[in-house]
Design a protein around this motif. Structure first.
Motif, PDB file in Angstrom:
ATOM      1  N   GLU A  67       1.598 -14.104  -5.776  1.00  0.00           N
ATOM      2  CA  GLU A  67       1.781 -14.246  -7.223  1.00  0.00           C
ATOM      3  C   GLU A  67       1.390 -13.002  -8.005  1.00  0.00           C
ATOM      4  O   GLU A  67       1.986 -12.717  -9.037  1.00  0.00           O
ATOM      5  CB  GLU A  67       0.993 -15.461  -7.725  1.00  0.00           C
ATOM      6  N   THR A  68       0.379 -12.256  -7.562  1.00  0.00           N
ATOM      7  CA  THR A  68      -0.051 -11.060  -8.295  1.00  0.00           C
ATOM      8  C   THR A  68       0.915  -9.914  -7.993  1.00  0.00           C
ATOM      9  O   THR A  68       1.647  -9.934  -6.998  1.00  0.00           O
ATOM     10  CB  THR A  68      -1.474 -10.646  -7.880  1.00  0.00           C
ATOM     11  N   ALA A  69       0.885  -8.903  -8.839  1.00  0.00           N
ATOM     12  CA  ALA A  69       1.741  -7.728  -8.617  1.00  0.00           C
ATOM     13  C   ALA A  69       1.423  -7.094  -7.259  1.00  0.00           C
ATOM     14  O   ALA A  69       2.333  -6.685  -6.532  1.00  0.00           O
ATOM     15  CB  ALA A  69       1.538  -6.714  -9.738  1.00  0.00           C
ATOM     16  N   GLU A  70       0.140  -7.049  -6.923  1.00  0.00           N
ATOM     17  CA  GLU A  70      -0.266  -6.444  -5.660  1.00  0.00           C
ATOM     18  C   GLU A  70       0.190  -7.285  -4.475  1.00  0.00           C
ATOM     19  O   GLU A  70       0.677  -6.741  -3.472  1.00  0.00           O
ATOM     20  CB  GLU A  70      -1.794  -6.246  -5.635  1.00  0.00           C
ATOM     21  N   ALA A  71       0.083  -8.595  -4.563  1.00  0.00           N
ATOM     22  CA  ALA A  71       0.536  -9.466  -3.474  1.00  0.00           C
ATOM     23  C   ALA A  71       2.050  -9.387  -3.310  1.00  0.00           C
ATOM     24  O   ALA A  71       2.559  -9.401  -2.182  1.00  0.00           O
ATOM     25  CB  ALA A  71       0.099 -10.906  -3.723  1.00  0.00           C
ATOM     26  N   LYS A  72       2.769  -9.286  -4.409  1.00  0.00           N
ATOM     27  CA  LYS A  72       4.230  -9.182  -4.326  1.00  0.00           C
ATOM     28  C   LYS A  72       4.650  -7.894  -3.623  1.00  0.00           C
ATOM     29  O   LYS A  72       5.559  -7.909  -2.784  1.00  0.00           O
ATOM     30  CB  LYS A  72       4.863  -9.272  -5.718  1.00  0.00           C
ATOM     31  N   PHE A  73       3.980  -6.781  -3.943  1.00  0.00           N
ATOM     32  CA  PHE A  73       4.330  -5.528  -3.276  1.00  0.00           C
ATOM     33  C   PHE A  73       3.912  -5.579  -1.802  1.00  0.00           C
ATOM     34  O   PHE A  73       4.653  -5.128  -0.922  1.00  0.00           O
ATOM     35  CB  PHE A  73       3.707  -4.333  -3.992  1.00  0.00           C
ATOM     36  N   ALA A  74       2.746  -6.156  -1.517  1.00  0.00           N
ATOM     37  CA  ALA A  74       2.300  -6.295  -0.123  1.00  0.00           C
ATOM     38  C   ALA A  74       3.284  -7.142   0.675  1.00  0.00           C
ATOM     39  O   ALA A  74       3.633  -6.810   1.815  1.00  0.00           O
ATOM     40  CB  ALA A  74       0.894  -6.908  -0.074  1.00  0.00           C
ATOM     41  N   ASN A  75       3.761  -8.225   0.105  1.00  0.00           N
ATOM     42  CA  ASN A  75       4.731  -9.081   0.785  1.00  0.00           C
ATOM     43  C   ASN A  75       6.053  -8.373   1.000  1.00  0.00           C
ATOM     44  O   ASN A  75       6.698  -8.546   2.037  1.00  0.00           O
ATOM     45  CB  ASN A  75       4.925 -10.388   0.014  1.00  0.00           C
ATOM     46  N   ALA A  76       6.471  -7.572   0.023  1.00  0.00           N
ATOM     47  CA  ALA A  76       7.710  -6.805   0.177  1.00  0.00           C
ATOM     48  C   ALA A  76       7.570  -5.819   1.332  1.00  0.00           C
ATOM     49  O   ALA A  76       8.483  -5.664   2.151  1.00  0.00           O
ATOM     50  CB  ALA A  76       8.058  -6.075  -1.111  1.00  0.00           C
ATOM     51  N   MET A  77       6.429  -5.149   1.406  1.00  0.00           N
ATOM     52  CA  MET A  77       6.193  -4.198   2.488  1.00  0.00           C
ATOM     53  C   MET A  77       6.204  -4.903   3.843  1.00  0.00           C
ATOM     54  O   MET A  77       6.771  -4.410   4.821  1.00  0.00           O
ATOM     55  CB  MET A  77       4.859  -3.467   2.289  1.00  0.00           C
ATOM     56  N   ASP A  78       5.585  -6.070   3.900  1.00  0.00           N
ATOM     57  CA  ASP A  78       5.528  -6.844   5.146  1.00  0.00           C
ATOM     58  C   ASP A  78       6.922  -7.329   5.549  1.00  0.00           C
ATOM     59  O   ASP A  78       7.251  -7.361   6.734  1.00  0.00           O
ATOM     60  CB  ASP A  78       4.572  -8.023   4.967  1.00  0.00           C
ATOM     61  N   ALA A  79       7.747  -7.684   4.585  1.00  0.00           N
ATOM     62  CA  ALA A  79       9.111  -8.146   4.872  1.00  0.00           C
ATOM     63  C   ALA A  79      10.001  -7.004   5.347  1.00  0.00           C
ATOM     64  O   ALA A  79      10.836  -7.176   6.243  1.00  0.00           O
ATOM     65  CB  ALA A  79       9.715  -8.798   3.635  1.00  0.00           C
ATOM     66  N   LEU A  80       9.832  -5.831   4.756  1.00  0.00           N
ATOM     67  CA  LEU A  80      10.679  -4.696   5.091  1.00  0.00           C
ATOM     68  C   LEU A  80      10.324  -4.078   6.439  1.00  0.00           C
ATOM     69  O   LEU A  80      11.214  -3.649   7.187  1.00  0.00           O
ATOM     70  CB  LEU A  80      10.574  -3.632   3.991  1.00  0.00           C
ATOM     71  N   HIS A  81       9.059  -4.042   6.767  1.00  0.00           N
ATOM     72  CA  HIS A  81       8.602  -3.319   7.954  1.00  0.00           C
ATOM     73  C   HIS A  81       9.323  -3.704   9.247  1.00  0.00           C
ATOM     74  O   HIS A  81       9.841  -2.827   9.946  1.00  0.00           O
ATOM     75  CB  HIS A  81       7.088  -3.469   8.117  1.00  0.00           C
TER      76      HIS A  81
END
Length: 194
Positions: free
Chosen positions: A124-138
């Motif tokens: 939900e947080t901006a940081e969690a959203k970017f972390a999740n995007a990184m985890d999805a892309l990797h």
């Protein structure tokens, strides 16, 4: 203080088991499957490299903290391709693992690490959203870089992967466009169903 240090060392020794967890995706070289500890390091490096894709004001240091703890639960729960048939089971196993692992740490550190894990999961947080995007892309970058068929998964389509990855990557248009180009290339090369 000695008890605090002993508990922290016990946690670190338990976390060392993450080096033994084998993930479903290949290394970019295609020579073997990636370990979860390797994934954690590489996704953190990817995050630092792609930090300019995060929205202004995103605390990249906090994103790195989220990514550092997010897969520790795989020590107990393992790495899984999550779908509707196993979602509840995998999430229950991961939650139990988080309870056990973070309880090894002294307070308030155990609660702080668990809070980071929960923040990543809530996305939900901006940081969690970017972390999740990184985890999805990797894994997409690694799997499609290897250029080999991945026998671990049942045949999967580019459309299925788009649907799975879209929610976490669409908020970052350049990264989502890049991910879609990876899917298109993989389908064209015959590594994914169209």
């Amino acid at each position: 203080m000695p008890d605090t240090l002993e508990r922290q060392v016990a946690f670190l020794l338990e976390a060392d088991k993450l080096k033994e967890v084998v993930r479903l995706n290949q290394l970019a070289s295609g020579t073997r499957r990636e370990g979860t500890a390797e994934h954690c390091w590489h996704v953190i490096l990817q995050t630092l490299t792609f930090a300019d894709h995060a929205p202004g004001g995103t605390d990249i240091h906090h994103v790195v903290k989220l990514l550092t703890v997010h897969d520790l639960v795989e020590i107990d729960a393992g790495d899984h391709w999550v779908d509707e048939s196993n979602f509840s089971d995998v999430k229950a196993r991961e939650k139990a693992a988080a309870e056990r692992l973070f309880a090894l740490l002294p307070e308030p550190q155990g609660s702080e690490f668990k809070k980071l894990w929960l923040e990543f999961e809530a996305n939900e947080t901006a940081e969690a959203k970017f972390a999740n995007a990184m985890d999805a892309l990797h894994p997409m970058v690694l799997v499609f870089a290897s250029g080999i068929d991945d026998p671990t998964h049942a045949p999967i389509s580019a459309a299925d992967l788009r649907q799975t990855k879209e929610a976490r990557l669409r908020p970052f248009p350049r990264l989502w466009d890049y991910a879609q180009s990876l899917l298109d290339q993989a389908a064209k090369a015959g590594h994914l169903l169209p």
